[in-house]
Design an enzyme around this catalytic site. Structure first.
Site, PDB file in Angstrom:
ATOM      1  N   LYS A 158      21.229  11.303  72.045  1.00 48.63           N
ATOM      2  CA  LYS A 158      21.084  10.246  70.659  1.00 48.63           C
ATOM      3  C   LYS A 158      22.673   9.842  70.475  1.00 48.63           C
ATOM      4  CE  LYS A 158      17.438  12.947  68.321  1.00 48.63           C
ATOM      5  NZ  LYS A 158      17.315  14.033  69.341  1.00 48.63           N
ATOM      6  N   ASP A 159      23.513   9.973  71.152  1.00 43.74           N
ATOM      7  CA  ASP A 159      24.920   9.160  71.084  1.00 43.74           C
ATOM      8  C   ASP A 159      24.569   7.807  71.622  1.00 43.74           C
ATOM      9  OD1 ASP A 159      26.598  11.238  70.213  1.00 43.74           O
ATOM     10  OD2 ASP A 159      26.802  12.098  72.530  1.00 43.74           O
TER      11      ASP A 159
END
Ligand SMILES: *Cc1c(COP(=O)(O)O)cnc(C)c1O
Length: 431
Positions: free
Chosen positions: A107-108
């Site tokens: 999700k970064d």
């Protein structure tokens, strides 16, 4: 590029508005008005493009002229400042490691891209934006890290009390500055529900510009196309069909892979692998799509009973179940099977998978029973250290803490406990 609401009851908006609003006024998810295939040449010659160049080609039509080319390239370079290694753990089976970013989960990528787009659009604007986000564990950390210190943006994160790992909780409750954490007495679905209600509550939205940072937001969802292409680039000279198995919760990641395929990326098949939250596997078995209450498992980022992005998948496949089945298989696995897989991968490949990656691996293995002679990639969506309490007892080994985790693990948690939507509302309005 214009975006329309999948509920078909709201005006079309620009990329900028879709990013800032997050969700349409009719509660629908935004979807691009048209999707233009990229030239075959691009995919046939991918090895000649850098990852940053590939990302630019994939995303540019979705941004259009709303961010100048030079700025978009800068946003991409800042977003993708870490590696995406592809590790062959068995013959023809690869782990695509998406956890080398600051919070050690895939999700970064979306979190960083979104933060930079929003900051671009908000330049020179005095009004603050409030990001309201529900997390089952990893979203909160990635969004918090992506937006930490970004001017003009406040972040409020809702997470289910006792249902995220210790590392995850530390990542989202210790940053301070413009990041606030709310510890909800309930499940992830409860958190997500509260966020959805807040977006429709005019007493709140009249006072502040709220936006979402879940994969509902197009600027978090679409950049997830990138790493499917990075993996394909490394496998294409092997001249075999490439299959991706994606551990899925809200189905944003897999749906981004499907968008990449729409653009022409030659992906042979997708596998949506999940835990006991088997809404989609059930759908594949029975043809009936029935959201359910979420069930708590050891792969908690997939404890989702009503996957928000499935509607986008239906859109991509024009609600044609047969067409979808051709491209997608979906399987569910128990916690017992997941632990067994983690141990097997460790013993036979000396590789440590996290519970989500292990579910992805299981999905791939199941698919391989009916389809051989392919290259299989499972997405390793988080570093095993994020799920220490689960992983260490299974493999009976201590995992070394990476620097990103060491930096937060001994910090003091700061969170406000809330019980109901009213608590959330007063929190937001009193700020
Ligand atoms: C968020 C998450 C998932 C699920 O991704 P979706 O896009 O919601 O399907 C899987 N694994 C990990 C580690 C996650 O953080």
């Amino acid at each position: 590029m214009k975006y329309f609401s999948l509920n078909n009851n709201s005006p079309k908006v620009s990329f900028q508005d879709a990013v800032i609003k997050g969700i349409a006024p009719d509660k629908g998810l935004y979807f691009p008005e048209n999707i233009k295939k990229l030239p075959k040449f691009f995919f046939e010659n991918m090895e000649n493009y850098s990852n940053h160049e590939i990302a630019f080609e994939l995303i540019k039509q979705f941004v259009g002229d709303e961010i100048p080319e030079k700025d978009l390239k800068k946003i991409i370079a800042d977003t993708l400042n870490f590696d995406f290694p592809l590790i062959e753990i068995e013959d023809g089976i690869f782990s695509l490691e998406l956890f080398h970013g600051p919070t050690m989960a895939f999700k970064d990528v979306g979190g960083r891209f979104m933060a930079r787009c929003l900051s671009f659009f908000n330049k020179g604007n005095d009004n603050k934006i409030t990001i309201l986000v529900a997390t089952s564990g990893d979203t909160g950390g990635a969004v918090a890290s992506g937006f930490l210190g970004v001017k003009g943006v406040n972040v409020v994160i809702l997470y289910p009390s006792g249902k995220v790992s210790n590392v995850q909780e530390k990542q989202l409750t210790t940053l301070g500055q413009n990041i606030k954490a709310l510890e909800v007495d309930g499940t992830f679905d409860d958190c997500q529900k509260m966020v959805k209600i807040a977006f429709l509550d005019t007493e709140i939205t009249n006072q502040m510009q709220l936006t979402s940072a879940n994969s509902i937001n197009v600027s978090r969802w679409l950049p997830q196309m990138f790493y499917f292409a990075f993996a394909y680039k490394q496998l294409k000279n092997k001249q075999k069909n490439v299959v991706f198995s994606i551990p899925s919760g809200n189905y944003g990641n897999i749906c981004a892979g499907m968008m990449a395929k729409q653009l022409g990326l030659p992906i042979f098949h997708f596998i949506a692998a999940t835990n006991a939250n088997r809404v989609v596997p059930n759908y594949f078995e029975t043809g009936i799509y029935e959201p359910m209450k979420s069930i708590q498992t050891i792969s908690n980022a997939m404890d989702v009973g009503d996957p928000s992005n499935f509607i986008r998948i239906q859109k991509i496949y024009k609600n044609n179940f047969k067409a979808l089945k051709k491209d997608l298989s979906s399987y569910s696995f128990t916690d017992y099977e997941t632990r067994e897989a983690m141990l097997k991968i460790y013993n036979s490949s000396n590789y440590i998978a996290d519970p989500h990656g292990a579910v992805g691996y299981l999905g791939l293995k199941k698919y391989l029973k009916k389809q051989s002679d392919i290259l299989g990639v499972f997405l390793e969506t988080a570093h095993p250290v994020k799920f220490l309490d689960v992983v260490e007892p299974v493999i009976n080994k201590t995992i070394e803490l990476p620097p990103q985790i060491k930096a937060v693990i001994n910090k003091t948690k700061e969170a406000t406990a809330i019980q109901s939507y009213d608590d959330l509302k007063s929190f937001l309005l009193n700020k």
